[in-house]
Design a protein around this motif. Structure first.
Motif: not given
Length: 452
Positions: A377-406
Motif C-alpha cells: 500500500t505504499g505510503r498511504s496513511a489511510g485517508y480516503s486514498v489507498v494505492p496497491i502497487l503492482c510493479g509494472s504498468s502491464i500488471k496494473a492494467v491486467r489486474l484492473s481488468n480482471m477485477l472489473l470482471k469480478r
C-alpha cells in the motif's frame, strides 16, 4: 526519441520503436502519395526552402507517439483499455459500469454527497432561478448571491478573510501561481506535487526547485542555500497526496516559511471533507489557525460534489485575484447550479459529521485489511486514498481488468503518470463503502494477483 526509451509498459526501447514503425508505415505511404500528387502544383509557384510535412501533422507530435505506443502495446498484448469506462448513473461506493453493477473505487465522491437529494435539489432550484450558465465573467455578468455565499462558506471552513471560486480546479492553480509570481521569484514544491502547480510555475516564469516528498529537512536546506537569491519565495505542498494517500507534517512547513519569510500554499483538493473532525481539512487535523497558511487552495469536485476550484486567504490576496488574475477575470463565472450544489454539500457535511468519521473508519479498515493480506500500500496513511502497487504498468492494467470482471471497478495508474516500477491501482474510499465490500475487494485482489 529519448522519452520513448524509458520503461513504458515494461517494453524495451527497440520494441517500442518497432510498434511505432508498424503504425506509421501505412501513414507514411499515404503521405508520400499525397506529396507526389501535390508536386506539380508546388513547382508552379517556384522553388522555396522545404519545410518538413512533419511540422504540420498531429500524428508526428512526440506526445502522440507516446500514446500510440501504449495503444499498440495493449493491442499486441491483448489488453483491454481500462480507461474511459462508461458509467450509467451516480458513481459512489457502487456504480453501473458498461452495464454491470460494480463496487466502485474510482470516484472522488468521498462523502457520498454527489447525488444526495438535498444537493441535487439545491442545484435544480438554482437552475430554475438562474439558468444553467452565468454566460460571462463575474465582473461582466455580475454576481449571483449563491456564488458569494459559497465563497464565504469556504472562507469560514479555512478560517480566512475571504475566498474566490474559479470554474476549474486545475486552472485555479495555473492562474493563481502564474499571476502572483514572476521571474525574480522562487517556487519550492514537493516532488509529488500536482501537474496544475507545475503548469502555474511554468506560466509565472519563476525559478523552480523540488524537494523530496514530505521532506521538510531537505526544504530547510534549500531555503538556507537559495532564499537570498530571490525576491518572493513560494512553498507548495498538498493536504493529501492523491497518488499515495499520505500528508505532510504541516506545522514543520509553517515554521520554515515563517523563519525564511516565504509564502506557503496548501492544495487541499483531497483533504477537505476528509481530514479534521468536521472535514475542514489539514488545518483542523493539526489544530492550526487558517492565517498560518498564506494560500489555501481546494476543489469543489470531490467531497463538495460540484465543479471548480477556489483560493482562500487574506482579503488582499482575494481582491488581487478577483480583479486581476486572468483565469478569473477573463473566464466565465461558476454556474449557479454548481455553486448551489457545493454550498449545500458544505452544509450537509457540517450537519452530519459522521460522514467524515465513517470515511476515516472505512479508509483505515481498507488499509489494514490490505496490509494484512500482504498487499503493498505504499505510503498511504489511510485517508480516503489507498494505492496497491503492482510493479509494472502491464500488471496494473491486467489486474484492473480482471477485477472489473469480478464486479470491482478501480483504475490503474501507469507510466508516465508514475514511474514504471510504481504502477498501481488507486482505490478511492467512500464513507458509503461497507466492510463487507472492502473484505470482498481485498480477497479478489489477492486471488487475481495469483492469476497474472
Amino acid at each position: 526519441m529519448n522519452k520513448l526509451n524509458k520503461g513504458l509498459f515494461g517494453l524495451s526501447g527497440k520494441a517500442k520503436e518497432s510498434l511505432i514503425q508498424k503504425a506509421l508505415e501505412k501513414r507514411s505511404a499515404r503521405a508520400a502519395e499525397n506529396d507526389a500528387a501535390e508536386a506539380p502544383r508546388r513547382s508552379a509557384f517556384g522553388t522555396r526552402k522545404s519545410v518538413s510535412d512533419d511540422l504540420c501533422r498531429f500524428d508526428k507530435l512526440p506526445g502522440y507517439k507516446e500514446l500510440l505506443v501504449q495503444k499498440l502495446a495493449a493491442d499486441e498484448l491483448k489488453i483491454d483499455n481500462p480507461f474511459f469506462r462508461l458509467h450509467d448513473g451516480i458513481a459512489s461506493a457502487t456504480s453501473v459500469v458498461n452495464g454491470q453493477a460494480c463496487i466502485n473505487f474510482s470516484s472522488y465522491n468521498y462523502l457520498d454527497l454527489s447525488g444526495h437529494p438535498r444537493i441535487s435539489g439545491a442545484a435544480k432550484a438554482a437552475i430554475d432561478q438562474y439558468g444553467t450558465s452565468v454566460s460571462a465573467s463575474r465582473p461582466v455578468s455580475g454576481e449571483r448571491p449563491v456564488q458569494r455565499d459559497l465563497e464565504q462558506a469556504l472562507a469560514r471552513i479555512h478560517g480566512t478573510d475571504d475566498a474566490v471560486v474559479f470554474v476549474s480546479g486545475h486552472a485555479t492553480n495555473v492562474t493563481s501561481i502564474g499571476y502572483l509570481f514572476g521571474p525574480k521569484d522562487l517556487v519550492l514544491h514537493d516532488s509529488l506535487i500536482h501537474n496544475s502547480v507545475l503548469q502555474g510555475i511554468q506560466l509565472s516564469g519563476a525559478f523552480r526547485l523540488s524537494f523530496p516528498h514530505n521532506d521538510w529537512q531537505a526544504l530547510e536546506q534549500l531555503l538556507e542555500q537559495r532564499r537570498h537569491e530571490f525576491e518572493r519565495v513560494l512553498i507548495v505542498v498538498e493536504g493529501i497526496y492523491s497518488m499515495d494517500g499520505d500528508h505532510p507534517d504541516l506545522p514543520r512547513f509553517i515554521e520554515l516559511k515563517k523563519r525564511h519569510k516565504a509564502f506557503l500554499m496548501v492544495d487541499e483538493a483531497h483533504s477537505v471533507g476528509v481530514m479534521g473532525a468536521r472535514g475542514h481539512g489539514i488545518a483542523e487535523h493539526y489544530g492550526i489557525a487558517g492565517d498560518e497558511v498564506d494560500i489555501w487552495m481546494g476543489t469543489l469536485s470531490k467531497s463538495l460534489s460540484g465543479c471548480g476550484g477556489y483560493i482562500a486567504g487574506e482579503q488582499a490576496l482575494i481582491d488581487h485575484l478577483k480583479f486581476s488574475a486572468p483565469g478569473f477575470l477573463y473566464s466565465v463565472g461558476i454556474p449557479a447550479p454548481m455553486a448551489a450544489a457545493s454550498l449545500e454539500a458544505i452544509r450537509v457535511m457540517e450537519e452530519e459529521p459522521d460522514r467524515v468519521s465513517r470515511l476515516c473508519e472505512r479508509s483505515r479498515y481498507f488499509l489494514e485489511r490490505a496490509r494484512e493480506a500482504g498487499l503493498d500500500t505504499g505510503r498511504s496513511a489511510g485517508y480516503s486514498v489507498v494505492p496497491i502497487l503492482c510493479g509494472s504498468s502491464i500488471k496494473a492494467v491486467r489486474l484492473s481488468n480482471m477485477l472489473l470482471k469480478r464486479g470491482i471497478n478501480v483504475q490503474p495508474i501507469v507510466y508516465p503518470a508514475v514511474e514504471e516500477k510504481l504502477a498501481r491501482l488507486r482505490f478511492f474510499i467512500s464513507c458509503a463503502h461497507t466492510e463487507e465490500q472492502i473484505d470482498a475487494t481485498v480477497q479478489a485482489i489477492v486471488e487475481a494477483q495469483h492469476q497474472i
